[in-house]
Design a protein around this motif. Sequence first.
Motif, PDB file in Angstrom:
ATOM      1  N   GLY A  52      36.664  34.413  36.677  1.00 13.13           N
ATOM      2  CA  GLY A  52      35.930  34.687  37.895  1.00 13.13           C
ATOM      3  C   GLY A  52      36.797  34.625  39.132  1.00 13.13           C
ATOM      4  N   PRO A  53      36.165  34.570  40.302  1.00 15.54           N
ATOM      5  CA  PRO A  53      36.910  34.489  41.563  1.00 15.54           C
ATOM      6  C   PRO A  53      37.552  33.116  41.728  1.00 15.54           C
ATOM      7  N   PRO A  54      38.543  33.003  42.590  1.00 14.86           N
ATOM      8  CA  PRO A  54      39.185  31.702  42.813  1.00 14.86           C
ATOM      9  C   PRO A  54      38.191  30.680  43.356  1.00 14.86           C
ATOM     10  N   PRO A  55      38.305  29.431  42.944  1.00 13.93           N
ATOM     11  CA  PRO A  55      37.430  28.389  43.492  1.00 13.93           C
ATOM     12  C   PRO A  55      37.849  28.030  44.916  1.00 13.93           C
ATOM     13  N   ALA A  56      37.039  27.233  45.562  1.00 19.81           N
ATOM     14  CA  ALA A  56      37.320  26.832  46.943  1.00 19.81           C
ATOM     15  C   ALA A  56      38.337  25.698  46.959  1.00 19.81           C
ATOM     16  N   VAL A  57      39.602  26.044  46.776  1.00 21.36           N
ATOM     17  CA  VAL A  57      40.680  25.068  46.790  1.00 21.36           C
ATOM     18  C   VAL A  57      41.807  25.579  47.684  1.00 21.36           C
ATOM     19  N   ASP A  58      42.745  24.695  47.970  1.00 21.70           N
ATOM     20  CA  ASP A  58      43.912  25.052  48.784  1.00 21.70           C
ATOM     21  C   ASP A  58      45.151  25.321  47.937  1.00 21.70           C
ATOM     22  N   PHE A  68      44.490  35.995  37.427  1.00 18.00           N
ATOM     23  CA  PHE A  68      43.754  34.971  38.162  1.00 18.00           C
ATOM     24  C   PHE A  68      44.625  34.378  39.266  1.00 18.00           C
ATOM     25  N   LEU A  69      45.883  34.087  38.951  1.00 12.72           N
ATOM     26  CA  LEU A  69      46.782  33.542  39.959  1.00 12.72           C
ATOM     27  C   LEU A  69      47.019  34.548  41.079  1.00 12.72           C
ATOM     28  N   ASP A  70      47.058  35.828  40.744  1.00 11.14           N
ATOM     29  CA  ASP A  70      47.184  36.863  41.776  1.00 11.14           C
ATOM     30  C   ASP A  70      45.967  36.873  42.694  1.00 11.14           C
ATOM     31  N   ARG A  71      44.788  36.678  42.123  1.00 11.27           N
ATOM     32  CA  ARG A  71      43.579  36.614  42.956  1.00 11.27           C
ATOM     33  C   ARG A  71      43.613  35.385  43.860  1.00 11.27           C
ATOM     34  N   CYS A  72      44.188  34.308  43.370  1.00 10.49           N
ATOM     35  CA  CYS A  72      44.332  33.112  44.194  1.00 10.49           C
ATOM     36  C   CYS A  72      45.258  33.387  45.375  1.00 10.49           C
ATOM     37  N   LEU A  73      46.389  34.025  45.122  1.00  7.64           N
ATOM     38  CA  LEU A  73      47.313  34.359  46.208  1.00  7.64           C
ATOM     39  C   LEU A  73      46.630  35.248  47.237  1.00  7.64           C
ATOM     40  N   ALA A  74      45.876  36.238  46.764  1.00 12.77           N
ATOM     41  CA  ALA A  74      45.181  37.156  47.672  1.00 12.77           C
ATOM     42  C   ALA A  74      44.163  36.430  48.537  1.00 12.77           C
TER      43      ALA A  74
END
Length: 220
Positions: free
Chosen positions: A136-142, A162-168
Amino acid sequence: MRVTAVPELSKIRLYTAHPGSGLRRLIEWTENEVEVDDLAEPDEDAPEMQPPYWAYAWAGGAVLARYILDRPETVAGRRVLDLGAGSGIVGIAAAKAGAREVIAAEIDRNGVAALGLNAAANGVAITVTGEDVTAGPPPAVDLVMAGDLFYAYDVAERVTPFLDRCLAAGIGVLIGDPGRAWLPRSRLRMLAEYKVPDFGEGRGTAMKPSSVFSFEPEGV
């Protein structure tokens, strides 16, 4: 299982496998769909067969934990996701270093139970999820921290997008790894290197050179 200090990381204690612990039965139960109680009792004097991956520290997680404890400012006051948490060593280190919130994602149900035990053994609070967050989408984290998740092609294929979506989404990503086969080396910037314990390739406590990397956007 026995609670023992992690070599070179004495601030962290984990429930770990030992001869006669019988943890192999959990794998047999999962693979063969038989009840654990129906399997033979373990021989206390017999060597432990390879136990589940969450029952010991892997080099990728251990090097991230070492990095966090040496540089607590990396996580202090931040919301952190320990992705593929396994034993929880990374999340525990983050909590000890002052993270505002730690979420540990682990899809193995026995691993989820072990995470709770390990967090309690270290006196830290960690939110554990058994869902596959990579779907799914990245969670609300920093910050996302991924230790030893590039040991297999199918896992790397699922984790990298998933890591790419986190970077985005503006979320930082740190990777800890001793150089497993599917590590995306062209996307990494090394931050530190240590020799840390690695139980992932057999029984023992061999020290292995491992690195912490920043995961960079493609083309940078």
